[in-house]
Scaffold this motif. Structure first.
Motif, PDB file in Angstrom:
ATOM      1  N   TYR A  82       0.843  -1.201   0.000  1.00  0.00           N
ATOM      2  CA  TYR A  82       0.000   0.000   0.000  1.00  0.00           C
ATOM      3  C   TYR A  82       0.873   1.244   0.000  1.00  0.00           C
ATOM      4  O   TYR A  82       1.906   1.302   0.681  1.00  0.00           O
ATOM      5  N   ALA A  83       0.480   2.243  -0.776  1.00  0.00           N
ATOM      6  CA  ALA A  83       1.166   3.539  -0.767  1.00  0.00           C
ATOM      7  C   ALA A  83       0.132   4.635  -0.949  1.00  0.00           C
ATOM      8  O   ALA A  83      -0.691   4.585  -1.878  1.00  0.00           O
ATOM      9  N   ASP A  84       0.163   5.606  -0.052  1.00  0.00           N
ATOM     10  CA  ASP A  84      -0.748   6.749  -0.124  1.00  0.00           C
ATOM     11  C   ASP A  84       0.053   7.957  -0.614  1.00  0.00           C
ATOM     12  O   ASP A  84       0.709   8.641   0.166  1.00  0.00           O
ATOM     13  N   TYR A  85      -0.030   8.197  -1.925  1.00  0.00           N
ATOM     14  CA  TYR A  85       0.669   9.337  -2.514  1.00  0.00           C
ATOM     15  C   TYR A  85      -0.229  10.567  -2.593  1.00  0.00           C
ATOM     16  O   TYR A  85       0.118  11.536  -3.278  1.00  0.00           O
ATOM     17  N   ILE A  86      -1.376  10.526  -1.898  1.00  0.00           N
ATOM     18  CA  ILE A  86      -2.207  11.725  -1.763  1.00  0.00           C
ATOM     19  C   ILE A  86      -1.793  12.467  -0.500  1.00  0.00           C
ATOM     20  O   ILE A  86      -1.484  13.656  -0.533  1.00  0.00           O
ATOM     21  N   ASN A  87      -1.764  11.755   0.615  1.00  0.00           N
ATOM     22  CA  ASN A  87      -1.300  12.377   1.857  1.00  0.00           C
ATOM     23  C   ASN A  87       0.198  12.661   1.827  1.00  0.00           C
ATOM     24  O   ASN A  87       0.664  13.633   2.429  1.00  0.00           O
ATOM     25  N   THR A  88       0.939  11.792   1.135  1.00  0.00           N
ATOM     26  CA  THR A  88       2.392  11.966   1.036  1.00  0.00           C
ATOM     27  C   THR A  88       2.796  11.848  -0.429  1.00  0.00           C
ATOM     28  O   THR A  88       3.205  10.773  -0.892  1.00  0.00           O
TER      29      THR A  88
ATOM     30  N   TYR B 109       3.787  13.323  -8.096  1.00  0.00           N
ATOM     31  CA  TYR B 109       2.787  12.281  -8.366  1.00  0.00           C
ATOM     32  C   TYR B 109       1.876  12.099  -7.163  1.00  0.00           C
ATOM     33  O   TYR B 109       2.328  12.028  -6.024  1.00  0.00           O
ATOM     34  N   ARG B 110       0.571  12.005  -7.444  1.00  0.00           N
ATOM     35  CA  ARG B 110      -0.432  11.761  -6.416  1.00  0.00           C
ATOM     36  C   ARG B 110      -1.344  10.617  -6.843  1.00  0.00           C
ATOM     37  O   ARG B 110      -1.652  10.465  -8.025  1.00  0.00           O
ATOM     38  N   GLY B 111      -1.791   9.860  -5.872  1.00  0.00           N
ATOM     39  CA  GLY B 111      -2.681   8.735  -6.135  1.00  0.00           C
ATOM     40  C   GLY B 111      -2.561   7.731  -5.010  1.00  0.00           C
ATOM     41  O   GLY B 111      -1.754   7.880  -4.096  1.00  0.00           O
ATOM     42  N   ILE B 112      -3.398   6.711  -5.077  1.00  0.00           N
ATOM     43  CA  ILE B 112      -3.370   5.615  -4.108  1.00  0.00           C
ATOM     44  C   ILE B 112      -2.983   4.341  -4.847  1.00  0.00           C
ATOM     45  O   ILE B 112      -3.540   4.034  -5.906  1.00  0.00           O
TER      46      ILE B 112
ATOM     47  N   ASP C 289       1.426  20.679  -6.922  1.00  0.00           N
ATOM     48  CA  ASP C 289       1.019  21.320  -5.662  1.00  0.00           C
ATOM     49  C   ASP C 289      -0.145  22.273  -5.896  1.00  0.00           C
ATOM     50  O   ASP C 289      -1.130  22.285  -5.139  1.00  0.00           O
ATOM     51  N   ALA C 290      -0.034  23.069  -6.951  1.00  0.00           N
ATOM     52  CA  ALA C 290      -1.093  24.040  -7.250  1.00  0.00           C
ATOM     53  C   ALA C 290      -2.398  23.340  -7.609  1.00  0.00           C
ATOM     54  O   ALA C 290      -3.484  23.749  -7.156  1.00  0.00           O
ATOM     55  N   MET C 291      -2.306  22.281  -8.398  1.00  0.00           N
ATOM     56  CA  MET C 291      -3.508  21.549  -8.798  1.00  0.00           C
ATOM     57  C   MET C 291      -4.189  20.918  -7.584  1.00  0.00           C
ATOM     58  O   MET C 291      -5.423  20.892  -7.492  1.00  0.00           O
TER      59      MET C 291
END
Length: 231
Positions: free
Chosen positions: A127-133, A139-142, A197-199
């Motif tokens: 598991y990786a939480d790239y939304i909180n971190t 890159y953001r996502g779960i 970051d802005a998005m």
């Protein structure tokens, strides 16, 4: 012997052989071809579990009342080799994203709801939480890695905004002939990180601070040689 009958030691050995060949160590043509054949079989062994995982994800998304936008992909052979080189301590047998499926959802709330349902139905093995971190690349996502039929399948959950960012990075990668999806210090990577970051601020309903706008402008100047006239 079918693809499903491969042993972990055989898969690990194939990965080591390819790495040794790339390092110009003494690997015969027969050894190399045997390793390539094993990797192909290992890759193919993920096809059926991937279809099952993809269908399950579609069902979960629908159960949460979300608009279904789900896709699947089997990692291409050259991409597998690239990852073996990029992560020299990672055994091929432990590569968790040979098979992957992805859901593009409306917002973070939908992502979290589908994530919770997925975890309840299939206890994650990764598991990786790239939304909180977020990654330093922006890159953001779960990412949730689940077991289907003895094979690990990576499920990615993104919002439409996160997906648009990722597609933009892929297009820039193709333009410059470099993999910008990884963390790094390329001018385009630094620009896309602050844009991410802005998005994220806007997606959360906030107002992008002036210092972030200034940082984007500065990074855009640094990246100008790679952006082209019409970007």
């Amino acid at each position: 012997m079918s693809a499903g009958e491969l042993t972990t030691s055989q898969v690990k050995k194939a990965g080591r052989t390819v790495r040794r060949y790339i390092r110009n160590e003494n690997i015969s043509e027969a050894q190399l071809q045997a390793a390539i054949h094993t990797i192909d079989r290992f890759r193919a062994a993920h096809q059926k579990p991937l279809v099952t995982a993809n269908n399950g994800l579609r069902s979960m998304v629908r159960s949460e009342g979300c608009v279904v936008e789900v896709s699947q992909r089997l990692k291409r052979f050259p991409t597998i080799i690239d990852k073996l080189v990029r992560e020299p301590t990672l055994p091929l047998s432990s590569m968790q994203d040979i098979g992957g499926c992805r859901a593009i959802l409306a917002d973070v709330d939908e992502v979290r709801r589908v994530e919770a349902r997925l975890k309840k139905r299939r206890p994650p093995v990764g598991y990786a939480d790239y939304i909180n971190t977020p990654r330093s690349s922006g890159y953001r996502g779960i990412h949730v890695v689940v077991d289907y039929g003895g094979r690990h399948i990576e499920v990615q959950l993104r919002t439409k905004v996160m997906h648009e960012w990722a597609i933009a990075v892929e297009r820039l990668s193709a333009r410059v002939g470099d993999n910008l999806k990884q963390d790094g210090e390329h001018a385009l990577q630094l620009l896309m990180s602050v844009i991410s970051d802005a998005m994220a601020i806007e997606e959360a309903g906030g107002v992008v601070p002036e210092q972030v706008h200034s940082e984007i402008a500065r990074r855009r100047l640094d990246a100008a040689p790679y952006l082209g006239r019409n970007t």
